[in-house]
Design an enzyme around this catalytic site. Sequence first.
Site, PDB file in Angstrom:
ATOM      1  N   HIS A 214     -11.000  -3.623  -3.106  1.00 16.00           N
ATOM      2  CA  HIS A 214     -10.999  -4.684  -4.113  1.00 16.00           C
ATOM      3  C   HIS A 214     -12.358  -4.807  -4.810  1.00 16.00           C
ATOM      4  CE1 HIS A 214      -7.072  -5.511  -2.666  1.00 16.00           C
ATOM      5  NE2 HIS A 214      -7.386  -6.303  -1.681  1.00 16.00           N
TER       6      HIS A 214
ATOM      7  N   THR B 234      -3.869   2.551   2.179  1.00 17.45           N
ATOM      8  CA  THR B 234      -4.375   3.781   1.593  1.00 17.45           C
ATOM      9  C   THR B 234      -5.853   3.950   1.916  1.00 17.45           C
ATOM     10  OG1 THR B 234      -2.776   3.621  -0.197  1.00 17.45           O
ATOM     11  CG2 THR B 234      -4.643   5.075  -0.549  1.00 17.45           C
TER      12      THR B 234
ATOM     13  N   SER C 271       0.838  -1.188   0.000  1.00 17.42           N
ATOM     14  CA  SER C 271       0.000   0.000   0.000  1.00 17.42           C
ATOM     15  C   SER C 271       0.875   1.241   0.000  1.00 17.42           C
ATOM     16  CB  SER C 271      -0.898   0.018   1.236  1.00 17.42           C
ATOM     17  OG  SER C 271      -1.559   1.255   1.339  1.00 17.42           O
TER      18      SER C 271
END
Length: 285
Positions: free
Chosen positions: A156, A112, A62
Amino acid sequence: MSTGDDGAVRIAYSPCPNDTFVFDAWAHGRVPGAPALDVTFADIDITNGMAERGELDVLKVSYAVLPWVLEEYALLPCGGALGRGCGPLVLTRGPGADLSGATVAVPSERSTAYLLFRLWAAEVLPEGVGKVVVLPFNEIMPAVRDGRVDAGLVIHEARFTYQDYGLHCLADMGEHWESTTGLPIPLGAIIARRSLGGGRLRALAEAARTSVRMAWEDPEASRPYVRAHAQELDPAVADQHIGLYVNEFTADLGEDGYAAVRGLLTRAAAEGLVPAIAAGALAFP
């Protein structure tokens, strides 16, 4: 170069469709002149920890973890995930829920998604969130649906499937980020060990960039690799996932990409969420 027993470069990335799509050609020896890869599959919260411990040569992490690892690792200018219209979502059981004092499940506090959520919350929740709990990303939507938490921050493919759980999107973190900054959303970065040296780092970056371009030129070639690791994801959803997260920023961060990363980490440091990074720390050798 630190390598596995067979001389391959040790790399870790997720089994998600965007990563397998990007690295398919390289992982299967189809990128001319690229070193062989010794691949470890792990979700990004695991690879973040691997980076903090200094494990492996190349990792997908990330962007939020960069302040803790940039001394040892360099950010590659390609292979990662930035984009527009692809940010994390805050989901609730009902529309218009009030999150003041609520319990919110997140996939990681070194992500993030979490930084975007905290930056959003700092603006729209004056009383703050009550409690944050960390759950594996695939457990978050069931936890919200079953009432074990008040809300969930999802990433996702969940942005395509949350309706299947009867959930509502309270806020889109990416939409908030884009509307306030005008910049793309920095999600996942590719980093490589600085001790490899500038020449090897440039060779790794070129291999990643070539692998991306080969995937675009012949998308069918990557399908077996994507399907083998997509965790029973519907092929149509996998294609949507790739379409969102593999784009021009994957081939080259460019001016807007670097501005997005600097913007995220600068704002997060100002809120006390991450350490400040040194000037020039994001520059590629």
